[in-house]
Write a protein that holds these residues in place. Structure first.
Motif, short mmCIF file in Angstrom:
data_model
loop_
_atom_site.label_atom_id
_atom_site.label_comp_id
_atom_site.label_asym_id
_atom_site.label_seq_id
_atom_site.Cartn_x
_atom_site.Cartn_y
_atom_site.Cartn_z
N VAL A 12 -46.74 -113.97 24.79
CA VAL A 12 -46.07 -115.71 23.92
C VAL A 12 -46.78 -115.31 22.40
O VAL A 12 -47.55 -114.47 21.82
CB VAL A 12 -47.44 -116.58 24.23
N SER A 13 -46.85 -115.46 20.93
CA SER A 13 -46.30 -115.48 19.78
C SER A 13 -48.37 -116.67 19.20
O SER A 13 -48.71 -117.68 19.83
CB SER A 13 -45.73 -116.14 19.27
N TYR A 14 -49.08 -115.92 18.51
CA TYR A 14 -50.44 -116.48 18.25
C TYR A 14 -50.35 -118.09 17.80
O TYR A 14 -51.18 -118.65 18.71
CB TYR A 14 -50.78 -115.04 16.91
N ASP A 15 -49.33 -117.88 17.34
CA ASP A 15 -49.23 -119.33 16.26
C ASP A 15 -48.90 -120.05 17.68
O ASP A 15 -49.28 -121.54 17.62
CB ASP A 15 -48.08 -119.44 15.72
N ASP A 16 -48.44 -120.07 19.03
CA ASP A 16 -47.92 -120.64 19.72
C ASP A 16 -48.62 -121.10 20.68
O ASP A 16 -49.66 -122.22 20.96
CB ASP A 16 -46.62 -120.36 20.91
N LEU A 17 -49.54 -120.08 21.06
CA LEU A 17 -50.74 -120.27 21.58
C LEU A 17 -52.13 -120.78 21.18
O LEU A 17 -52.17 -122.05 21.55
CB LEU A 17 -51.18 -118.49 22.25
N ILE A 18 -52.27 -120.65 20.00
CA ILE A 18 -53.30 -121.90 18.86
C ILE A 18 -52.56 -123.10 18.81
O ILE A 18 -53.12 -124.51 19.47
CB ILE A 18 -53.53 -121.12 17.63
N ALA A 19 -51.60 -123.16 19.07
CA ALA A 19 -50.70 -125.01 19.12
C ALA A 19 -50.85 -126.12 20.50
O ALA A 19 -51.37 -126.61 20.12
CB ALA A 19 -49.18 -124.92 18.52
N CYS A 20 -50.87 -124.85 22.26
CA CYS A 20 -51.02 -125.25 22.63
C CYS A 20 -52.52 -125.04 23.49
O CYS A 20 -52.74 -125.82 23.43
CB CYS A 20 -49.97 -124.12 23.31
N GLY A 21 -53.64 -124.33 22.62
CA GLY A 21 -54.45 -124.39 23.26
C GLY A 21 -54.89 -124.01 23.93
O GLY A 21 -56.75 -123.22 24.29
N SER A 22 -54.08 -123.42 24.46
CA SER A 22 -54.26 -122.71 26.20
C SER A 22 -53.51 -121.85 26.30
O SER A 22 -52.55 -122.52 26.44
CB SER A 22 -55.36 -123.32 27.48
N MET A 23 -53.17 -120.46 27.45
CA MET A 23 -52.61 -119.85 28.26
C MET A 23 -51.86 -120.51 29.26
O MET A 23 -50.77 -120.84 29.12
CB MET A 23 -53.29 -118.86 28.76
N ALA A 24 -52.40 -121.76 29.58
CA ALA A 24 -51.78 -122.43 31.02
C ALA A 24 -50.38 -123.61 30.53
O ALA A 24 -50.03 -122.96 30.86
CB ALA A 24 -53.55 -123.11 31.70
N SER A 25 -50.98 -124.18 28.56
CA SER A 25 -50.94 -124.57 28.62
C SER A 25 -49.69 -124.56 27.69
O SER A 25 -48.17 -124.78 27.76
CB SER A 25 -51.84 -126.09 27.29
N ALA A 26 -49.16 -123.11 27.68
CA ALA A 26 -48.35 -121.94 26.98
C ALA A 26 -48.04 -122.13 27.87
O ALA A 26 -46.29 -121.95 27.66
CB ALA A 26 -48.93 -121.03 26.47
N LYS A 27 -47.98 -121.67 29.20
CA LYS A 27 -47.50 -121.35 30.44
C LYS A 27 -46.20 -122.70 30.16
O LYS A 27 -45.02 -122.46 31.10
CB LYS A 27 -48.06 -120.71 31.38
N GLU A 28 -47.19 -123.66 30.55
CA GLU A 28 -45.97 -124.92 31.16
C GLU A 28 -45.33 -125.47 30.13
O GLU A 28 -44.25 -125.64 30.50
CB GLU A 28 -47.40 -126.13 31.36
N LYS A 29 -45.39 -125.05 29.10
CA LYS A 29 -44.19 -125.04 27.93
C LYS A 29 -43.04 -124.33 28.22
O LYS A 29 -42.28 -124.60 27.21
CB LYS A 29 -44.77 -125.38 26.65
N GLY A 30 -43.02 -123.29 28.73
CA GLY A 30 -42.56 -122.35 28.08
C GLY A 30 -42.52 -121.64 27.37
O GLY A 30 -41.29 -121.10 27.26
#
Length: 364
Positions: free
Chosen positions: A323-341
Motif C-alpha cells: 500500500v502506498s504510504y499516502d493511501d495508508l495515512i489517509a485511511c488511518g489503518s491497514m485494515a481500512s486500506a484493505k477494505e477500500k481495496g
C-alpha cells in the motif's frame, strides 16, 4: 550509504562533519589535524516513519542510516604521498559518494593553504590528485591485462578500453566524465577509481549568504556553474551555522532556522542530495514489532527489495502486499486500506516505488 567528506585543509570539512554527526572530531585552524578518518553514523530523518510509529506504537523504530567518513585534508601532491596523502586517498575508495567541501567564504582569521579563496582552483587541486591516483591504478590494471592477453585473446576489448580510459585520465579529465557503453561500465565497476565517485560539492558559505541560496556569493556562483558542467550536485551550506545548530535541541534548532529564514538544516538537504545523486529510494515495513525504512536503488524489483531484508525472502519470494504510504495515512489503518481495496498484491516483476509500505510473502 557511506559518504566521504573531503577537501583541502581548513575549508570547514571537519567542522561540517562534527555538526552533521555530532561525533566530536577534532577541528582546528591548521592543516592535518585529522589524521585517521573520523566516522559518524547518522539516522536519516523521515517523517513517514514517525507517522507509522504513531500508528503502530512498535517495540522497535529503525530508520535508514548514513555513514559519514571525515577524510583528512588533501593537498597538492597527495597522490605522491604529500601530506600523508596516499594513506588518506585509500580511505576514499571505500565510500559510495564524495562530499567535496569547498571554501566559498572570506575570513582573514582562517588560514587558506594557498593564501587566497578560489573555489575552482581548490576543486582542480583535489580532482587532479584523485585523477593522478587513478592513473596509477589503471596503469597497473592495464599492465596485468596485457600480460594475460597473450593467453586469452578475449581480453582484447578490455585492453582497448583501459588504453582509452588512460588517455582520458592523462588529459586531466575525471573518470566520471568518461563515456562507456553498458558492457564497458561493468568492467570499470571492478576498478575503484577515486575520480569516478559521484560527487556533491558542499559550498561552505557565510550564514548571511544562505538566505538566497548562495546567489549573492560570487565564489558560490562560479562553483555552481562548474558543478552544472559536471552534472554534479551542489549544496550551499554554512559549516559554522551547522555547528551552532548541533549544540541545540530539536525545537531550539527549528526556531533558530525560522529566525534565520532558512527552510532546512544542511544535513536534511545533504541527505536529499545524496539520495538523488545515487538514485536511492526507501520502502517501509510497519507493524507492532517494528517500523523500519529500507534504502534500495531505484528500479529494484520486489524480490530484490525483499533480499535486502533477508536472502530467504528473495529466494522464496511469492508476492509483495503493498500500500502506498499516502493511501495508508489517509485511511488511518491497514485494515481500512484493505477494505477500500488499496492494498495491492504484486509479483516478481513489480518495480518498487519510494514510500511503498510492504509485507513480503515467501516460502523456503
Amino acid at each position: 550509504m557511506k559518504l566521504g567528506i573531503l577537501g583541502l585543509p581548513n575549508v570547514g570539512k571537519s567542522t561540517l562533519f562534527n555538526a552533521l554527526t555530532k561525533a566530536g572530531a577534532e577541528s582546528a585552524n591548521y592543516p592535518f589535524c585529522t589524521i585517521e578518518p573520523n566516522v559518524g553514523v547518522v539516522r536519516v530523518p523521515d517523517e513517514r516513519l514517525d507517522k507509522l510509529a504513531e500508528m503502530y506504537n512498535p517495540e522497535k523504530y529503525t530508520p535508514a542510516i548514513i555513514e559519514f567518513v571525515d577524510i583528512a585534508g588533501l593537498v597538492k601532491g597527495a597522490s605522491k604521498g604529500e601530506g600523508l596523502g596516499n594513506k588518506f586517498l585509500s580511505h576514499i575508495r571505500e565510500v559510495d559518494a564524495v562530499v567535496h567541501v569547498v571554501r566559498c567564504f572570506e575570513d582573514d582569521n582562517v588560514i587558506h593553504v594557498d593564501g587566497s579563496v578560489d573555489p575552482l582552483r581548490d576543486v582542480e587541486t583535489i580532482n587532479l590528485e584523485l585523477i593522478f591516483s587513478d592513473i596509477e591504478l589503471v596503469e597497473r590494471r592495464l599492465d596485468r591485462t596485457r600480460k594475460l592477453l597473450k593467453g586469452d585473446k578475449g581480453l582484447t576489448a578490455e585492453v582497448e578500453l583501459l588504453e582509452r580510459l588512460l588517455a582520458h585520465l592523462n588529459e586531466g579529465k575525471s573518470a566520471r566524465a568518461f563515456e562507456a557503453n553498458k558492457e564497458e561500465k561493468e568492467i570499470l565497476r571492478e576498478i575503484p577509481m577515486l575520480s569516478g565517485k559521484p560527487v556533491i560539492y558542499a559550498a561552505n558559505i557565510a550564514e548571511k549568504d544562505l538566505k538566497d541560496g548562495g546567489a549573492s556569493n560570487g565564489h558560490y556562483r562560479k562553483l555552481a556553474a562548474f558543478a552544472e558542467s559536471e552534472h554534479a550536485e551542489i549544496l550551499p551550506v554554512c559549516a559554522a551555522l551547522e555547528a551552532d545548530l548541533a549544540e541545540l535541541d530539536e525545537e531550539e534548532a527549528k526556531m533558530y532556522l525560522e529566525d534565520a529564514g532558512i527552510a532546512e538544516t544542511g544535513l536534511a538537504r545533504l541527505i536529499k542530495s545524496s539520495y538523488r545523486l545515487l538514485g536511492y529510494i526507501s520502502f517501509l515495513t510497519a507493524g507492532p514489532k517494528e517500523v523500519r525504512a529500507w534504502t534500495i536503488t531505484k528500479g529494484m524489483t520486489a524480490p530484490q527489495a525483499a533480499g535486502k531484508i533477508h536472502s530467504d525472502f528473495e529466494r522464496g519470494f511469492i508476492r509483495a502486499e503493498i500500500v502506498s504510504y499516502d493511501d495508508l495515512i489517509a485511511c488511518g489503518s491497514m485494515a481500512s486500506a484493505k477494505e477500500k481495496g488499496l492494498i495491492r498484491s504484486e509479483g516478481k516483476d513489480y518495480v518498487m516505488q519510494d514510500g511503498d509500505v510492504t509485507l513480503f510473502r515467501f516460502n523456503v
